[in-house]
Write a protein that holds these residues in place. Structure first.
Motif, mmCIF file in Angstrom:
data_model
loop_
_atom_site.group_PDB
_atom_site.id
_atom_site.type_symbol
_atom_site.label_atom_id
_atom_site.label_comp_id
_atom_site.label_asym_id
_atom_site.label_seq_id
_atom_site.Cartn_x
_atom_site.Cartn_y
_atom_site.Cartn_z
ATOM 1 N N VAL A 167 0.839 -1.197 0.000
ATOM 2 C CA VAL A 167 0.000 0.000 0.000
ATOM 3 C C VAL A 167 0.877 1.251 0.000
ATOM 4 C CG1 VAL A 167 -1.692 1.323 1.345
ATOM 5 C CG2 VAL A 167 -1.912 -1.165 1.146
ATOM 6 N N THR A 168 0.556 2.197 -0.879
ATOM 7 C CA THR A 168 1.283 3.471 -0.916
ATOM 8 C C THR A 168 0.507 4.585 -0.217
ATOM 9 O OG1 THR A 168 0.355 3.992 -3.099
ATOM 10 C CG2 THR A 168 2.497 2.869 -3.048
ATOM 11 N N CYS A 169 -0.813 4.457 -0.128
ATOM 12 C CA CYS A 169 -1.619 5.466 0.559
ATOM 13 C C CYS A 169 -2.855 4.811 1.140
ATOM 14 C CB CYS A 169 -2.015 6.587 -0.401
ATOM 15 S SG CYS A 169 -2.580 8.092 0.441
ATOM 16 N N ARG A 170 -3.081 4.986 2.422
ATOM 17 C CA ARG A 170 -4.236 4.380 3.089
ATOM 18 C C ARG A 170 -5.457 5.283 3.026
ATOM 19 N NH1 ARG A 170 -3.969 1.759 8.803
ATOM 20 N NH2 ARG A 170 -6.108 1.406 8.069
ATOM 21 N N ARG A 171 -6.622 4.632 3.178
ATOM 22 C CA ARG A 171 -7.908 5.329 3.175
ATOM 23 C C ARG A 171 -7.980 6.340 2.044
ATOM 24 N NH1 ARG A 171 -7.937 5.500 9.660
ATOM 25 N NH2 ARG A 171 -8.356 3.280 9.939
ATOM 26 N N TRP A 172 -7.720 5.797 0.868
ATOM 27 C CA TRP A 172 -7.776 6.536 -0.403
ATOM 28 C C TRP A 172 -6.659 7.576 -0.479
ATOM 29 C CZ3 TRP A 172 -13.014 6.471 -3.098
ATOM 30 C CH2 TRP A 172 -12.862 6.795 -4.452
ATOM 31 N N ASN A 173 -6.814 8.691 0.229
ATOM 32 C CA ASN A 173 -5.779 9.725 0.186
ATOM 33 C C ASN A 173 -5.554 10.328 1.569
ATOM 34 O OD1 ASN A 173 -8.063 11.484 0.439
ATOM 35 N ND2 ASN A 173 -8.283 11.462 -1.793
ATOM 36 N N TRP A 174 -5.732 9.512 2.592
ATOM 37 C CA TRP A 174 -5.627 10.001 3.974
ATOM 38 C C TRP A 174 -4.181 10.057 4.458
ATOM 39 C CZ3 TRP A 174 -4.803 6.292 8.212
ATOM 40 C CH2 TRP A 174 -4.767 6.902 9.477
ATOM 41 N N ARG A 175 -3.448 8.944 4.312
ATOM 42 C CA ARG A 175 -2.075 8.917 4.818
ATOM 43 C C ARG A 175 -1.163 8.202 3.826
ATOM 44 N NH1 ARG A 175 -1.053 6.214 10.469
ATOM 45 N NH2 ARG A 175 -1.952 8.175 11.219
ATOM 46 N N GLN A 176 -0.112 8.912 3.405
ATOM 47 C CA GLN A 176 0.852 8.351 2.468
ATOM 48 C C GLN A 176 1.906 7.537 3.215
ATOM 49 O OE1 GLN A 176 3.435 11.175 0.507
ATOM 50 N NE2 GLN A 176 3.425 10.003 -1.388
ATOM 51 N N GLY A 177 2.385 6.481 2.565
ATOM 52 C CA GLY A 177 3.448 5.675 3.138
ATOM 53 C C GLY A 177 4.807 6.316 2.953
ATOM 54 N N VAL A 178 5.773 5.854 3.741
ATOM 55 C CA VAL A 178 7.106 6.452 3.682
ATOM 56 C C VAL A 178 7.899 5.991 2.463
ATOM 57 C CG1 VAL A 178 7.192 6.752 6.179
ATOM 58 C CG2 VAL A 178 8.104 4.652 5.167
ATOM 59 N N ARG A 179 7.562 4.824 1.924
ATOM 60 C CA ARG A 179 8.385 4.244 0.852
ATOM 61 C C ARG A 179 8.408 5.104 -0.406
ATOM 62 N NH1 ARG A 179 6.668 0.617 -3.118
ATOM 63 N NH2 ARG A 179 4.769 0.196 -1.932
ATOM 64 N N THR A 180 7.274 5.695 -0.765
ATOM 65 C CA THR A 180 7.188 6.418 -2.035
ATOM 66 C C THR A 180 7.027 7.920 -1.870
ATOM 67 O OG1 THR A 180 4.784 6.062 -2.141
ATOM 68 C CG2 THR A 180 6.194 4.418 -3.216
ATOM 69 N N ARG A 181 7.170 8.422 -0.681
ATOM 70 C CA ARG A 181 6.984 9.867 -0.500
ATOM 71 C C ARG A 181 8.127 10.637 -1.157
ATOM 72 N NH1 ARG A 181 8.076 10.246 6.039
ATOM 73 N NH2 ARG A 181 10.291 9.644 6.002
ATOM 74 N N LEU A 182 7.854 11.889 -1.496
ATOM 75 C CA LEU A 182 8.852 12.745 -2.131
ATOM 76 C C LEU A 182 9.793 13.324 -1.077
ATOM 77 C CD1 LEU A 182 6.630 14.657 -4.706
ATOM 78 C CD2 LEU A 182 8.304 12.870 -5.193
ATOM 79 N N THR A 183 11.073 13.148 -1.293
ATOM 80 C CA THR A 183 12.085 13.692 -0.400
ATOM 81 C C THR A 183 12.937 14.698 -1.167
ATOM 82 O OG1 THR A 183 13.814 12.072 -0.928
ATOM 83 C CG2 THR A 183 12.160 11.432 0.726
ATOM 84 N N GLU A 184 13.873 15.296 -0.475
ATOM 85 C CA GLU A 184 14.753 16.264 -1.125
ATOM 86 C C GLU A 184 15.662 15.596 -2.155
ATOM 87 O OE1 GLU A 184 16.745 18.792 1.673
ATOM 88 O OE2 GLU A 184 14.909 19.140 2.823
ATOM 89 N N ALA A 185 15.774 14.267 -2.096
ATOM 90 C CA ALA A 185 16.603 13.541 -3.064
ATOM 91 C C ALA A 185 15.815 13.089 -4.292
ATOM 92 C CB ALA A 185 17.242 12.327 -2.391
ATOM 93 N N SER A 186 14.507 13.282 -4.308
ATOM 94 C CA SER A 186 13.670 12.797 -5.414
ATOM 95 C C SER A 186 13.976 13.545 -6.710
ATOM 96 C CB SER A 186 12.187 12.958 -5.066
ATOM 97 O OG SER A 186 11.835 12.184 -3.944
ATOM 98 N N VAL A 187 14.056 12.796 -7.803
ATOM 99 C CA VAL A 187 14.303 13.403 -9.111
ATOM 100 C C VAL A 187 13.189 13.079 -10.114
ATOM 101 C CG1 VAL A 187 16.811 13.461 -8.827
ATOM 102 C CG2 VAL A 187 15.740 11.431 -9.827
ATOM 103 N N SER A 188 12.275 12.172 -9.729
ATOM 104 C CA SER A 188 11.150 11.796 -10.592
ATOM 105 C C SER A 188 9.898 11.730 -9.734
ATOM 106 C CB SER A 188 11.394 10.427 -11.244
ATOM 107 O OG SER A 188 12.591 10.437 -11.999
#
Length: 232
Positions: A167-188
């Motif tokens: 799961v990347t996001c629970r309860r539709w769009n309530w809480r995002q998971g840490v695995r795919t969140r955007l960080t300062e290192a994200s390029v895509s």
């Protein structure tokens, strides 16, 4: 390569008229929040105040539709608010909107200004196809508890976004998971804007177009594609 996004028939039956807009962005340069993104968030709060004209966020017809959708799959919308309502409530409070990083600030500003749920995923961390489904309850959701990594499981029947890894996001769009969140290192990144009737589809498309413009502004040179609204 563009990740595939699908919406299950079970979710379509639960919420007829659900529409989403995807904005892809590659070659990004992210970083800490700036004076520019902070000003963007402040302007979004002003736009929200004008849009609501004295109403509470949950009284907006689009937010009311999201509350009904949450109730339909068994969530309590006054306790687990959709992401747009939660941000709007924060924007109107004394605390104001959080400053996370440049890309997150941009999509949070669009969410608040247009009163629409918007998410951002690191495209390099998405495993296979993304799909919006009703959970079995066995799926893994990587999160954090007390500052430490943790794994949760959604409730059976809960609407979740997931990929091949969980799961990347629970309860539709309530809480995002840490695995795919955007960080300062994200390029895509893959940005997802979600709408329900009575929000007009052109309004959702306009929010996506504004998001793309702001991503280009704060990450010049990024390769950005705005996909047409998907109504299933």
């Amino acid at each position: 390569m563009t990740p595939t996004l699908t919406v299950s028939d079970e979710v379509r039956a639960l919420t007829p008229g659900f529409t989403h807009v995807v904005v892809e962005a590659y070659g990004l340069v992210n970083g800490p929040s700036t004076d520019g993104t902070s000003a963007l968030l402040d302007d979004a709060a002003r736009r929200l105040t004008a849009r609501l004209d004295g109403r509470a966020p949950h009284e907006d017809p689009h937010m009311a539709a999201w509350r009904a959708a949450y109730t339909a799959f068994g969530a309590k919308p006054s306790r687990t608010r959709n992401s747009a309502e939660a941000l709007a409530k924060r924007a109107l409070s004394d605390a104001g909107l959080p400053r996370i990083n440049a890309l997150v600030d941009v999509y949070n500003a669009i969410s608040v200004a247009h009163l629409v749920p918007v998410g951002g995923e690191d495209a390099d961390h998405i495993a296979g196809a993304m799909r919006l489904v009703r959970a079995t309850g066995d799926e893994e959701f990587a999160t954090a508890a007390g500052g430490e990594p943790a794994v949760e499981h959604p409730e059976p029947g809960e609407v979740v976004w997931r990929d091949d890894a969980g799961v990347t996001c629970r309860r539709w769009n309530w809480r995002q998971g840490v695995r795919t969140r955007l960080t300062e290192a994200s390029v895509s990144a893959l940005f997802l804007l979600e709408g329900l009737p009575p929000m007009p589809v052109p309004d959702l498309a306009a929010a996506g177009a504004e998001l793309a413009e702001l991503v280009e502004k704060f990450s010049p040179g990024a390769r950005i594609t705005v996909h047409a609204p998907d109504q299933g």
